[in-house]
Design a protein around this motif. Structure first.
Motif, PDB file in Angstrom:
ATOM      1  N   TYR A 191       0.821  -1.205   0.000  1.00 31.40           N
ATOM      2  CA  TYR A 191       0.000   0.000   0.000  1.00 31.40           C
ATOM      3  C   TYR A 191       0.858   1.260   0.000  1.00 31.40           C
ATOM      4  O   TYR A 191       0.596   2.204  -0.750  1.00 31.40           O
ATOM      5  CB  TYR A 191      -0.923   0.006   1.221  1.00 31.40           C
ATOM      6  CG  TYR A 191      -2.097  -0.944   1.108  1.00 31.40           C
ATOM      7  CD1 TYR A 191      -3.148  -0.670   0.241  1.00 31.40           C
ATOM      8  CD2 TYR A 191      -2.168  -2.093   1.880  1.00 31.40           C
ATOM      9  CE1 TYR A 191      -4.232  -1.525   0.137  1.00 31.40           C
ATOM     10  CE2 TYR A 191      -3.251  -2.960   1.788  1.00 31.40           C
ATOM     11  CZ  TYR A 191      -4.279  -2.667   0.909  1.00 31.40           C
ATOM     12  OH  TYR A 191      -5.346  -3.520   0.809  1.00 31.40           O
ATOM     13  N   ALA A 192       1.879   1.272   0.848  1.00 28.20           N
ATOM     14  CA  ALA A 192       2.727   2.463   0.960  1.00 28.20           C
ATOM     15  C   ALA A 192       3.375   2.796  -0.376  1.00 28.20           C
ATOM     16  O   ALA A 192       3.375   3.952  -0.808  1.00 28.20           O
ATOM     17  CB  ALA A 192       3.786   2.245   2.034  1.00 28.20           C
ATOM     18  N   ASP A 193       3.911   1.786  -1.040  1.00 29.25           N
ATOM     19  CA  ASP A 193       4.554   2.009  -2.341  1.00 29.25           C
ATOM     20  C   ASP A 193       3.555   2.555  -3.354  1.00 29.25           C
ATOM     21  O   ASP A 193       3.858   3.471  -4.120  1.00 29.25           O
ATOM     22  CB  ASP A 193       5.170   0.707  -2.863  1.00 29.25           C
ATOM     23  CG  ASP A 193       6.366   0.260  -2.035  1.00 29.25           C
ATOM     24  OD1 ASP A 193       6.881   1.083  -1.253  1.00 29.25           O
ATOM     25  OD2 ASP A 193       6.766  -0.911  -2.160  1.00 29.25           O
ATOM     26  N   PHE A 194       2.345   1.981  -3.358  1.00 27.70           N
ATOM     27  CA  PHE A 194       1.328   2.436  -4.311  1.00 27.70           C
ATOM     28  C   PHE A 194       0.940   3.890  -4.054  1.00 27.70           C
ATOM     29  O   PHE A 194       0.840   4.706  -4.976  1.00 27.70           O
ATOM     30  CB  PHE A 194       0.086   1.548  -4.245  1.00 27.70           C
ATOM     31  CG  PHE A 194      -1.052   2.059  -5.075  1.00 27.70           C
ATOM     32  CD1 PHE A 194      -1.080   1.827  -6.443  1.00 27.70           C
ATOM     33  CD2 PHE A 194      -2.081   2.811  -4.505  1.00 27.70           C
ATOM     34  CE1 PHE A 194      -2.127   2.315  -7.236  1.00 27.70           C
ATOM     35  CE2 PHE A 194      -3.120   3.305  -5.283  1.00 27.70           C
ATOM     36  CZ  PHE A 194      -3.141   3.051  -6.651  1.00 27.70           C
ATOM     37  N   PHE A 195       0.713   4.234  -2.786  1.00 27.03           N
ATOM     38  CA  PHE A 195       0.260   5.583  -2.459  1.00 27.03           C
ATOM     39  C   PHE A 195       1.334   6.626  -2.750  1.00 27.03           C
ATOM     40  O   PHE A 195       1.020   7.753  -3.146  1.00 27.03           O
ATOM     41  CB  PHE A 195      -0.177   5.653  -0.993  1.00 27.03           C
ATOM     42  CG  PHE A 195      -1.375   4.797  -0.670  1.00 27.03           C
ATOM     43  CD1 PHE A 195      -2.415   4.670  -1.580  1.00 27.03           C
ATOM     44  CD2 PHE A 195      -1.460   4.117   0.527  1.00 27.03           C
ATOM     45  CE1 PHE A 195      -3.526   3.887  -1.296  1.00 27.03           C
ATOM     46  CE2 PHE A 195      -2.561   3.328   0.826  1.00 27.03           C
ATOM     47  CZ  PHE A 195      -3.601   3.211  -0.086  1.00 27.03           C
ATOM     48  N   ILE A 196       2.593   6.266  -2.559  1.00 29.93           N
ATOM     49  CA  ILE A 196       3.685   7.186  -2.883  1.00 29.93           C
ATOM     50  C   ILE A 196       3.756   7.392  -4.398  1.00 29.93           C
ATOM     51  O   ILE A 196       3.844   8.516  -4.898  1.00 29.93           O
ATOM     52  CB  ILE A 196       5.029   6.657  -2.357  1.00 29.93           C
ATOM     53  CG1 ILE A 196       5.076   6.738  -0.819  1.00 29.93           C
ATOM     54  CG2 ILE A 196       6.190   7.406  -2.973  1.00 29.93           C
ATOM     55  CD1 ILE A 196       5.193   8.150  -0.280  1.00 29.93           C
ATOM     56  N   ARG A 197       3.697   6.286  -5.140  1.00 21.58           N
ATOM     57  CA  ARG A 197       3.787   6.372  -6.606  1.00 21.58           C
ATOM     58  C   ARG A 197       2.621   7.158  -7.200  1.00 21.58           C
ATOM     59  O   ARG A 197       2.788   7.898  -8.162  1.00 21.58           O
ATOM     60  CB  ARG A 197       3.814   4.972  -7.236  1.00 21.58           C
ATOM     61  CG  ARG A 197       5.097   4.208  -7.036  1.00 21.58           C
ATOM     62  CD  ARG A 197       5.181   3.031  -8.015  1.00 21.58           C
ATOM     63  NE  ARG A 197       3.958   2.262  -8.094  1.00 21.58           N
ATOM     64  CZ  ARG A 197       3.660   1.234  -7.331  1.00 21.58           C
ATOM     65  NH1 ARG A 197       4.518   0.837  -6.404  1.00 21.58           N
ATOM     66  NH2 ARG A 197       2.517   0.575  -7.487  1.00 21.58           N
ATOM     67  N   SER A 198       1.430   6.970  -6.634  1.00 20.66           N
ATOM     68  CA  SER A 198       0.242   7.615  -7.191  1.00 20.66           C
ATOM     69  C   SER A 198       0.100   9.057  -6.725  1.00 20.66           C
ATOM     70  O   SER A 198      -0.769   9.787  -7.218  1.00 20.66           O
ATOM     71  CB  SER A 198      -1.015   6.829  -6.802  1.00 20.66           C
ATOM     72  OG  SER A 198      -1.171   6.815  -5.396  1.00 20.66           O
ATOM     73  N   GLY A 199       0.938   9.460  -5.770  1.00 24.14           N
ATOM     74  CA  GLY A 199       0.873  10.836  -5.294  1.00 24.14           C
ATOM     75  C   GLY A 199      -0.204  11.078  -4.261  1.00 24.14           C
ATOM     76  O   GLY A 199      -0.481  12.223  -3.896  1.00 24.14           O
TER      77      GLY A 199
END
Length: 326
Positions: free
Chosen positions: A297-305
């Motif tokens: 989740y953390a990686d996704f939320f960082i990538r998606s802004g």
């Protein structure tokens, strides 16, 4: 007369001393209610059973449960300090921690093993049919990650569909009105969507370990009231065990408390996690630990802004309340 006056004086002095002792006797301090907010997913309902059956009180804590239907409102109230604790999906917890670093997850209450679904209009037969269509989800949280995982199974991405930000309870009517052609929801909203002509297209059974719900507490509550939280955890786990062993009674308790039809309550597709499962999930060395899923989740939320920073993951989880002897 002198003796009489002496006896009266002694009586008055004794009475005053007794009154003073009574007046200054310490009164028992009553701890405030532990206020915990929960939402409308079946895995978040054991707290109702714990409350109605007296499990919380028996474990040594008085609890006030607050039921809210709108995720963003729940999180805003929690962030504002109106509640001590809140139920939250792991994904939403990660988002919330970006602006509320002084919070911790203390218990995994359930894993969705089929209860989260994408329900679609009748003409949408496969995930591939969603290309170019409108797909409803609660964007910016676990719901978005879930539907993107679904799209990936058909070699689609979020660019291949039109994502529409909706709460789970809004999906049935939006499907009916053709605002969307598919959407992520769960019971009791799923039953409504199916009555209105929808059908199940995809479930969380196809994304094992992705959707977990937790109990989150504020840092000040954890520091000031650890024994109350420990009692809360014991009461919650007791209720989960009770419900699994007494499904019909548990359903009836929840149905009455929430004023919802009992036939919309089902533990099918939901694993109410017990103490042993929690102890394993909180072990960072476990390949299926919450730390591993949290990083997804953390990686996704960082990538998606969606967020610009996420606290150190190890600081977000507190396993100390899983030890009954501590």
């Amino acid at each position: 007369m002198f003796k009489l006056l002496r006896y009266v004086s002694i009586f008055l002095i004794t009475s005053c001393l007794l009154f003073a002792c009574y007046a200054w006797a310490p009164t028992e301090f009553k701890r405030p209610l532990l206020k915990v907010e929960f939402a409308s997913f079946v895995g978040e309902y054991p707290g109702i059973i714990a409350q109605e059956k007296g499990f919380f009180k028996a474990q040594g804590v008085d609890v006030e449960l607050i039921h809210k239907r709108y995720t963003k409102l729940e999180q805003a109230n929690f962030s504002a300090g109106k509640y001590d604790g809140i139920t939250s999906s792991l994904g939403s917890f990660i988002i919330l921690s970006a602006t509320n670093p002084d919070i911790q997850g203390v218990l995994v209450i359930d894993e969705s093993t089929g209860a989260d679904v994408v329900v679609a209009q009748s003409q949408i037969k496969t995930v591939a049919d969603l290309k170019g269509k409108k797909l409803g989800a609660n964007l910016g949280g676990f719901s978005e990650v879930f539907v993107i995982k679904m799209l990936k199974t058909a070699n689609l991405t979020s660019d291949d569909v039109n994502l529409v930000k909706l709460e789970a309870l809004e999906i049935p009517q939006r499907l009916k009105n053709n605002v969307i052609q598919a959407g992520h929801t769960w019971e009791p909203h799923l039953s409504e969507a199916i009555k209105l002509g929808g059908h199940i297209l995809f479930t969380s059974k196809q994304t094992p370990g992705l959707i977990l719900d937790m109990i989150i507490f504020r840092g000040d509550t954890i520091r000031d009231r650890p024994e109350d939280i420990r009692a809360f955890v014991r009461g919650w786990l007791q209720a989960s065990t009770y419900w699994k062993a007494n499904v019909q009674e548990g359903n009836a308790i929840i149905s009455k408390a929430l004023k919802i039809p009992s036939n919309t309550l089902s533990l099918e597709g939901v694993n109410l996690t017990d103490l042993g499962e929690n102890q394993k999930l909180f072990q960072s060395s476990n390949p299926n630990s919450i730390y591993k899923t949290a990083s997804i989740y953390a990686d996704f939320f960082i990538r998606s802004g969606n967020v610009t920073r996420i606290p150190e993951l190890k600081s977000l989880f507190n396993s100390s309340f899983l030890n009954p002897a501590s």
